[in-house]
Write a protein that holds these residues in place. Structure first.
Motif, mmCIF file in Angstrom:
data_model
loop_
_atom_site.group_PDB
_atom_site.id
_atom_site.type_symbol
_atom_site.label_atom_id
_atom_site.label_comp_id
_atom_site.label_asym_id
_atom_site.label_seq_id
_atom_site.Cartn_x
_atom_site.Cartn_y
_atom_site.Cartn_z
ATOM 1 N N ASN A 157 35.838 43.533 50.633
ATOM 2 C CA ASN A 157 34.787 42.586 50.238
ATOM 3 C C ASN A 157 34.641 42.507 48.721
ATOM 4 O O ASN A 157 34.366 41.430 48.177
ATOM 5 N N LEU A 158 34.813 43.643 48.042
ATOM 6 C CA LEU A 158 34.759 43.636 46.585
ATOM 7 C C LEU A 158 35.895 42.797 46.008
ATOM 8 O O LEU A 158 35.681 41.998 45.083
ATOM 9 N N ALA A 159 37.098 42.966 46.566
ATOM 10 C CA ALA A 159 38.243 42.182 46.092
ATOM 11 C C ALA A 159 38.024 40.701 46.329
ATOM 12 O O ALA A 159 38.328 39.870 45.459
ATOM 13 N N PHE A 160 37.469 40.354 47.482
ATOM 14 C CA PHE A 160 37.212 38.939 47.765
ATOM 15 C C PHE A 160 36.157 38.377 46.820
ATOM 16 O O PHE A 160 36.261 37.222 46.372
ATOM 17 N N ALA A 161 35.148 39.177 46.506
ATOM 18 C CA ALA A 161 34.125 38.739 45.557
ATOM 19 C C ALA A 161 34.733 38.493 44.178
ATOM 20 O O ALA A 161 34.391 37.509 43.500
ATOM 21 N N VAL A 162 35.632 39.361 43.756
ATOM 22 C CA VAL A 162 36.307 39.174 42.467
ATOM 23 C C VAL A 162 37.146 37.906 42.485
ATOM 24 O O VAL A 162 37.127 37.108 41.537
ATOM 25 N N LEU A 163 37.874 37.706 43.563
ATOM 26 C CA LEU A 163 38.744 36.527 43.679
ATOM 27 C C LEU A 163 37.954 35.225 43.589
ATOM 28 O O LEU A 163 38.442 34.232 43.049
ATOM 29 N N THR A 164 36.739 35.223 44.116
ATOM 30 C CA THR A 164 35.970 33.982 44.215
ATOM 31 C C THR A 164 34.894 33.812 43.150
ATOM 32 O O THR A 164 34.390 32.699 42.964
ATOM 33 N N GLN A 165 34.527 34.891 42.461
ATOM 34 C CA GLN A 165 33.412 34.796 41.513
ATOM 35 C C GLN A 165 33.804 35.081 40.071
ATOM 36 O O GLN A 165 33.052 34.731 39.154
ATOM 37 N N ALA A 166 34.938 35.706 39.848
ATOM 38 C CA ALA A 166 35.310 36.096 38.487
ATOM 39 C C ALA A 166 35.530 34.890 37.586
ATOM 40 O O ALA A 166 35.355 34.977 36.364
ATOM 41 N N ASP A 167 35.904 33.759 38.171
ATOM 42 C CA ASP A 167 36.185 32.577 37.344
ATOM 43 C C ASP A 167 34.965 32.127 36.564
ATOM 44 O O ASP A 167 35.074 31.685 35.416
ATOM 45 N N ILE A 168 33.791 32.245 37.167
ATOM 46 C CA ILE A 168 32.550 31.841 36.477
ATOM 47 C C ILE A 168 32.323 32.723 35.249
ATOM 48 O O ILE A 168 31.924 32.242 34.173
ATOM 49 N N ILE A 169 32.589 34.014 35.406
ATOM 50 C CA ILE A 169 32.412 34.939 34.281
ATOM 51 C C ILE A 169 33.383 34.605 33.155
ATOM 52 O O ILE A 169 33.005 34.571 31.975
ATOM 53 N N PHE A 187 33.555 57.901 56.267
ATOM 54 C CA PHE A 187 33.814 57.410 54.916
ATOM 55 C C PHE A 187 35.104 56.600 54.873
ATOM 56 O O PHE A 187 35.198 55.592 54.174
ATOM 57 N N SER A 188 36.089 57.020 55.663
ATOM 58 C CA SER A 188 37.376 56.322 55.673
ATOM 59 C C SER A 188 37.273 54.939 56.294
ATOM 60 O O SER A 188 38.131 54.087 56.056
ATOM 61 N N GLN A 189 36.240 54.695 57.088
ATOM 62 C CA GLN A 189 36.029 53.367 57.651
ATOM 63 C C GLN A 189 35.291 52.455 56.684
ATOM 64 O O GLN A 189 35.561 51.245 56.628
ATOM 65 N N VAL A 190 34.368 53.027 55.943
ATOM 66 C CA VAL A 190 33.538 52.228 55.042
ATOM 67 C C VAL A 190 34.313 51.786 53.801
ATOM 68 O O VAL A 190 34.186 50.638 53.353
ATOM 69 N N VAL A 191 35.121 52.686 53.250
ATOM 70 C CA VAL A 191 35.813 52.403 51.986
ATOM 71 C C VAL A 191 36.708 51.173 52.057
ATOM 72 O O VAL A 191 36.628 50.294 51.183
ATOM 73 N N PRO A 192 37.578 51.031 53.067
ATOM 74 C CA PRO A 192 38.412 49.817 53.108
ATOM 75 C C PRO A 192 37.606 48.529 53.207
ATOM 76 O O PRO A 192 37.951 47.527 52.578
ATOM 77 N N VAL A 193 36.531 48.563 53.999
ATOM 78 C CA VAL A 193 35.689 47.378 54.131
ATOM 79 C C VAL A 193 35.032 47.038 52.797
ATOM 80 O O VAL A 193 34.972 45.869 52.388
ATOM 81 N N PHE A 194 34.554 48.072 52.114
ATOM 82 C CA PHE A 194 33.913 47.864 50.814
ATOM 83 C C PHE A 194 34.885 47.241 49.817
ATOM 84 O O PHE A 194 34.559 46.253 49.140
ATOM 85 N N PHE A 195 36.082 47.797 49.719
ATOM 86 C CA PHE A 195 37.040 47.303 48.736
ATOM 87 C C PHE A 195 37.583 45.925 49.105
ATOM 88 O O PHE A 195 37.887 45.121 48.223
#
Length: 371
Positions: free
Chosen positions: A166-178, A156-164
């Protein structure tokens, strides 16, 4: 699946075939179990989903759930191929994915399945891609030797950092459209979206570089070898390719918009001119983020999350102009890139770190950067 790729590359570096077999078996089992549970819930809720969407029938919704379930299998095999760096099969399957879906969907629509034919096409294309991807990875799906001691590969400790990350990068690049859709008129939002679709090409250009870089860095990390030269080459190549795209958008925005969209979205050239520039540091950040994830550096994940939250906060407070959104993305991505480079620089050159009036050198530093 980035974690699967990373672990596969590590086992490949150690020439641990049993490890790869066990990893593939465990991942398929967990995905099948979780997918089956999600599919059962989806099928039970399909009448409610039908009513909510005002759909005329339940069948398309049921087929949609099945198609999503089937589609879970192929990415696992693709992640293994990326991890073992079999780019011949990987590229072949990725290039076949789009045409296979399109042709099979058209086929089932034409033979009389109507709208349901699209979903049936997705189901059969998913099965086809899974079968084709099974061919190069079948040697990793054979029975696991009894004496293998490998049980748990992904924690779980390996998956969580990767998930967050990628989530942060998605927010950085997609939130502007919203935000544009929320705070601006439909006309302005349409122009911005048209420019964003083109401008984001600058960011997605290095995707092929990242696909090759990630398993190579993971393999070097497993062997305790320096991969700094890989990062430098990847960043220079990204800067050259993405920089050329950003420059083209800046110098010829009107011509590019006219060629792609015609005169209907010509006003979008004013936004495209600067959007491409904003995506250049984002492309560099994408490469750096994947490099650090491949090395197992978790600290930068939290830096990314902070950056995403700062971007959201700034845009929520100041959104008077679309160009403010672009400027915020540019500044935040540039700052995050510099922060990532500094973190890597400190680790590479083993600068001492002082904690509670005590000086700690490289041994503590490696521990800090692995968290």
């Amino acid at each position: 699946l980035m974690v699967v790729t990373k672990k596969t590359a590590e086992y490949k570096a150690q020439n641990d075939l049993a490890g790869i077999r066990s990893l593939v078996a465990m991942t398929n089992y967990r995905v099948f179990f979780a997918g089956s549970l999600a599919l059962a819930i989806f099928l039970i809720a399909s009448p409610l989903i039908r009513d909510y969407l005002h759909a005329p029938a339940t069948a398309p919704i049921v087929l949609l759930g099945i198609s999503i379930f089937i589609a879970l299998a192929f990415p696992i095999n693709a992640a293994v191929l990326q991890g073992i760096q079999d780019y011949t099969w990987f590229a072949l399957l990725q290039s076949l994915a789009g045409p296979a879906k399109l042709l099979l969907c058209l086929l089932f629509v034409m033979i009389g399945f109507s709208v349901n034919g699209v979903m049936v096409g997705f189901i059969f294309s998913g099965l086809l891609l899974w079968y084709l991807s099974y061919i190069p990875v079948r040697k990793f799906i054979r029975p696991i030797p009894v004496n293998t001691s490998i049980i748990n590969h992904i924690s779980f400790s390996q998956v969580v950092p990767v998930f967050f990350a990628n989530l942060a990068f998605a927010v950085l690049t997609q939130a502007d459209i919203i935000f544009v859709t929320r705070y601006f008129t439909a006309h302005d939002a349409g122009m911005y979206a048209a420019a964003a679709i083109l401008g984001k090409a600058v960011m997605y250009i290095p995707a092929a570089i990242v696909l090759a870089l990630f398993p190579m860095v993971s393999e070097h990390a497993a062997l305790n070898r320096s991969s700094r030269h890989l990062l430098i080459k990847a960043l220079l190549l990204t800067l050259a390719i993405s920089g050329f795209g950003a420059l083209a958008f800046y110098l010829f925005p009107g011509a590019i918009v006219s060629i792609i969209y015609g005169t209907r979205y010509l006003e979008a050239y004013k936004i495209l001119k600067y959007y491409g520039i904003a995506m250049l540091p984002m492309a560099m950040l994408l490469v750096l983020m994947n490099y650090l994830i491949a090395q197992g550096r978790r600290l930068f994940t939290y830096v990314m999350v902070v950056g995403a939250l700062v971007e959201l906060a700034i845009v929520l407070l100041w959104h008077d102009s679309q160009f403010i959104l672009i400027a915020v993305m540019l500044i935040i991505s540039a700052c995050l890139f510099v922060a990532g480079v500094l973190l890597q620089f400190l680790r590479e050159f083993e600068f001492p770190i002082t904690v509670r009036n005590c000086s700690y050198h490289s041994s503590l530093q490696v521990d800090i950067y692995s968290r």
